[in-house]
Design an enzyme around this catalytic site. Structure first.
Site, PDB file in Angstrom:
ATOM      1  N   GLY A  31      29.590  -2.958 -19.607  1.00  0.00           N
ATOM      2  CA  GLY A  31      30.505  -3.064 -18.484  1.00  0.00           C
ATOM      3  C   GLY A  31      29.821  -3.570 -17.228  1.00  0.00           C
ATOM      4  O   GLY A  31      28.749  -4.151 -17.276  1.00  0.00           O
ATOM      5  N   ALA A  32      30.480  -3.342 -16.066  1.00  0.00           N
ATOM      6  CA  ALA A  32      30.021  -3.906 -14.789  1.00  0.00           C
ATOM      7  C   ALA A  32      29.781  -5.407 -15.005  1.00  0.00           C
ATOM      8  O   ALA A  32      28.722  -5.936 -14.728  1.00  0.00           O
ATOM      9  CB  ALA A  32      28.777  -3.203 -14.282  1.00  0.00           C
ATOM     10  N   HIS A  37      27.875 -12.112 -18.502  1.00  0.00           N
ATOM     11  CA  HIS A  37      28.689 -11.588 -19.604  1.00  0.00           C
ATOM     12  C   HIS A  37      29.801 -12.571 -19.977  1.00  0.00           C
ATOM     13  O   HIS A  37      30.085 -12.806 -21.152  1.00  0.00           O
ATOM     14  CB  HIS A  37      29.345 -10.257 -19.206  1.00  0.00           C
ATOM     15  CG  HIS A  37      28.397  -9.132 -18.989  1.00  0.00           C
ATOM     16  ND1 HIS A  37      28.149  -8.602 -17.756  1.00  0.00           N
ATOM     17  CD2 HIS A  37      27.632  -8.425 -19.857  1.00  0.00           C
ATOM     18  CE1 HIS A  37      27.280  -7.609 -17.858  1.00  0.00           C
ATOM     19  NE2 HIS A  37      26.942  -7.482 -19.125  1.00  0.00           N
ATOM     20  N   ASP A 152      17.664 -10.213 -21.894  1.00  0.00           N
ATOM     21  CA  ASP A 152      17.061  -9.108 -22.639  1.00  0.00           C
ATOM     22  C   ASP A 152      16.496  -9.667 -23.945  1.00  0.00           C
ATOM     23  O   ASP A 152      16.958  -9.330 -25.034  1.00  0.00           O
ATOM     24  CB  ASP A 152      18.104  -8.023 -22.911  1.00  0.00           C
ATOM     25  CG  ASP A 152      18.671  -7.436 -21.620  1.00  0.00           C
ATOM     26  OD1 ASP A 152      17.967  -6.650 -20.978  1.00  0.00           O
ATOM     27  OD2 ASP A 152      19.806  -7.792 -21.254  1.00  0.00           O
ATOM     28  N   SER A 188      24.007  -6.387 -14.287  1.00  0.00           N
ATOM     29  CA  SER A 188      24.879  -5.381 -13.667  1.00  0.00           C
ATOM     30  C   SER A 188      24.122  -4.575 -12.622  1.00  0.00           C
ATOM     31  O   SER A 188      24.696  -4.099 -11.640  1.00  0.00           O
ATOM     32  CB  SER A 188      25.445  -4.452 -14.746  1.00  0.00           C
ATOM     33  OG  SER A 188      26.177  -5.192 -15.697  1.00  0.00           O
TER      34      SER A 188
END
Length: 282
Positions: A31-32, A37, A152, A188
């Site tokens: 989320g965020a 994303h 990541d 985020s």
């Protein structure tokens, strides 16, 4: 767009559309959401007939309880962002108890050392938590493809290894890093930074770019020393590590070999917020 909180409802929704499409994509998120994303979601939409976006802040991958507590939760905003991309997305936003039906704990995995360096060295148990929730989500959704960002990169390599050990086939797709105008990798966690620091932290990527330009003529020791010297002069930025590693094994580079691809990996604290980034070196 459909918002689902329950595992059974998700599986019912997916099974009811089995004949309508052959390709299903999964974008796991905490989320965020931000443009990084959304770039994953757009790629998933371009390659699949249906896309599931999961929104779940996974407690087992946080080794710092305060970090978990501070992690932003913005489901309403996330839904609006996703709807601006497509109204055909299936959003799965379960509670912790829905996914961890008994103990909230990680499985133990063996990743042949991929999890012991860099992030793994500083965040004990982190990748066991990541792999646990990724395995749960992949098993639940059974996508043809799952999408992860290269920011990541260590996580991406670990998830790829995990996917080879699962009893079903899924292709793990790595997607390019998306950056803010000043170069900071979108995350985020950036929401937790002051406006000034968000711009100042662009020096992380600038330093990686210089390290990349040095790679052709300097050895790893010289490049690491350069990066350390940059952050030694920055009172409000604390370097946790910088390392040049083999992209496949993630082992630190000792002597450059022509047939191996390398990346530079970095972690920096800014205003108590941990920021990570990486760059292809060759």
């Amino acid at each position: 767009m459909k918002l689902i909180f329950d595992k059974k409802e998700l599986q019912s929704c997916l099974s009811s559309h089995e004949d309508e499409a052959k390709m299903l994509g999964l974008v796991p998120t905490m989320g965020a959401l931000h443009e990084g994303h959304l770039s994953l979601v757009r790629q998933a939409l371009s390659e699949n007939s249906r896309v599931v976006v999961s929104i779940f802040v996974n407690p087992t991958q946080f080794n710092n309880p305060e970090d978990l507590k501070k992690y932003p939760k913005t489901l309403e905003t996330d839904m609006a962002l996703l709807e601006s991309v497509s109204d055909e997305i299936i959003v799965f936003a379960p509670t912790v108890s829905e996914l961890y039906t008994q103990n909230i704990s990680s499985k133990n995995y063996s990743f042949n050392g991929l999890d012991k360096v860099m992030e793994g060295a500083f965040r004990e148990g982190h990748f066991n938590g990541v792999a646990t929730i990724v395995e749960i989500l992949l098993d639940l959704v059974r996508p043809n493809k799952a999408y992860f960002g290269e920011k990541d990169f260590q996580q991406l390599q670990i998830v790829r290894k995990l996917s080879h050990e699962l009893p079903f086939k899924v292709k793990i797709v790595g997607c390019p890093i998306v950056r803010e105008p000043h170069g900071l990798a979108m995350s985020s966690r950036n929401q937790l930074l002051s406006k000034r620091m968000r711009q100042r932290a662009g020096i992380i990527f600038k330093t990686l770019q210089t390290a990349h330009s040095m790679f052709g003529t300097k050895n790893a020791t010289v490049i690491v020393a350069y990066v350390n010297s940059v952050f030694a002069k920055e009172a409000d930025l604390e370097l946790e590590y910088f390392q040049i590693a083999d992209v496949e094994t993630l082992t630190p580079m000792q002597r450059k070999q022509d047939n191996i691809k390398y990346r530079g990996f970095i972690a920096v604290y800014a205003e108590g917020v941990r920021l990570i980034d990486n760059i292809a070196m060759n």
